[in-house]
Enzyme design. Structure first.
Site, short mmCIF file in Angstrom:
data_model
loop_
_atom_site.label_atom_id
_atom_site.label_comp_id
_atom_site.label_asym_id
_atom_site.label_seq_id
_atom_site.Cartn_x
_atom_site.Cartn_y
_atom_site.Cartn_z
N CYS A 1 1.18 -1.02 0.03
CA CYS A 1 -0.04 0.09 -0.04
C CYS A 1 0.43 1.69 -0.10
O CYS A 1 2.19 1.31 1.07
CB CYS A 1 -0.79 -0.40 1.20
SG CYS A 1 -1.69 1.50 1.25
N ASP B 1 -0.51 -5.73 0.12
CA ASP B 1 -0.66 -6.43 -0.30
C ASP B 1 -0.82 -7.63 -1.61
O ASP B 1 -0.12 -7.18 -2.78
CB ASP B 1 -1.69 -5.38 -2.01
CG ASP B 1 -2.37 -3.70 -0.88
OD1 ASP B 1 -2.65 -4.62 0.51
OD2 ASP B 1 -1.56 -2.79 -1.43
#
Length: 276
Positions: free
Chosen positions: A184, A191
């Site tokens: 992120c 992620d």
């Protein structure tokens, strides 16, 4: 970091409001990230959609009895804005103590608010747990390339120069990997995702594709832009007749984001993977 994201609730302490508050939604313009890729709203080389699934959707009946469901949202890939994920979560939480006459009333409210934030009509489906449970999980189409033997030492930035193809052979195939990871750009949280590449064009070297996917491992960007970058890098290399790149990310905060970019019309169903 996207300049607008600095002002979003992402990465900050937030008050969890339990009554309907549409102003919690925080749109982030796509234009800055498109510009990084040399794109504008008028020159997008793909069609697509961002599928969002919400597993923490709840509201009240007029009697005060709570209801839980799963929300499926589809945001057009050419919408002026993405919706920042934490603001999306906070907005959905604001429905928790809010009564709605029926599911149709809730869906109409969601369509209105999300479309206003995205700047383009957003598709909404509110589904029962029973219906979603019956679908189970699915496997990705095509050949999994994760068992190929590769050597990797650079994880900081995507490396399109790793990609190789055989221009003398034209193939039509579908391949996938579960080794996609990025971070992120606001919180640096990981992620985790799975990515599908379907194309007709010069034969792509599978090991080079896996090396390229792994090169995203420490890269900081939003889900949507990672998929768009993969699409563009493959399009430049393969010069394909058709190309689809579709990623399904592991959920965070009760939401998963699944960007789909293609030269063709959107066809892939919104089915969950084993990590979702």
């Amino acid at each position: 970091m996207h300049p607008a994201a600095e002002h979003s609730p992402l990465g900050k302490s937030s008050e969890y409001i339990a009554t309907y508050t549409p102003s919690l939604l925080f749109p982030i313009p796509r234009t800055a990230k498109w510009a990084e890729l040399g794109l504008t709203a008028e020159t997008l080389p793909y069609k697509g959609v961002d599928f969002w699934n919400c597993f923490e959707l709840s509201w009240l009946l007029p009697s005060g009895k709570p209801v839980v469901a799963i929300g499926e949202f589809s945001i057009p890939a050419d919408s002026p804005n993405i919706i920042e994920s934490k603001s999306f979560k906070l907005y959905l939480n604001s429905l928790n103590q809010t009564p709605f006459a029926d599911t149709a009333s809730l869906e109409a409210t969601l369509v209105k608010d999300l479309s206003a934030a995205a700047g383009k009509p957003v598709g909404v489906r509110v589904r029962s747990l029973k219906d979603v449970e019956a679908e189970g999980v699915v496997a990705l189409p095509g050949v999994c390339i994760d068992d190929l033997d590769i050597s990797v030492s650079d994880y900081e930035h995507p490396r399109p120069e790793l990609l190789r193809c055989d221009d003398s052979r034209v193939v039509e195939e579908s391949v996938h990997s579960h080794l996609l990871k990025s971070n992120c750009p606001v919180t640096s949280q990981p992620d985790w995702g799975s990515v599908v590449v379907e194309y007709r064009g010069a034969a792509l070297d599978h090991a080079s594709l896996l090396e390229y996917i792994v090169s995203f491992r420490q890269h900081s960007d939003f889900h949507e832009q990672c998929v768009e970058r993969i699409f563009l890098d493959l399009q430049r290399l393969l010069k394909p007749e058709k190309l689809t790149v579709f990623a399904r990310y592991v959920r965070r905060g009760g939401l998963d984001i699944n960007p789909y970019r293609s030269t063709e019309s959107v066809q892939l169903p919104n089915h969950r993977l084993v990590r979702q």
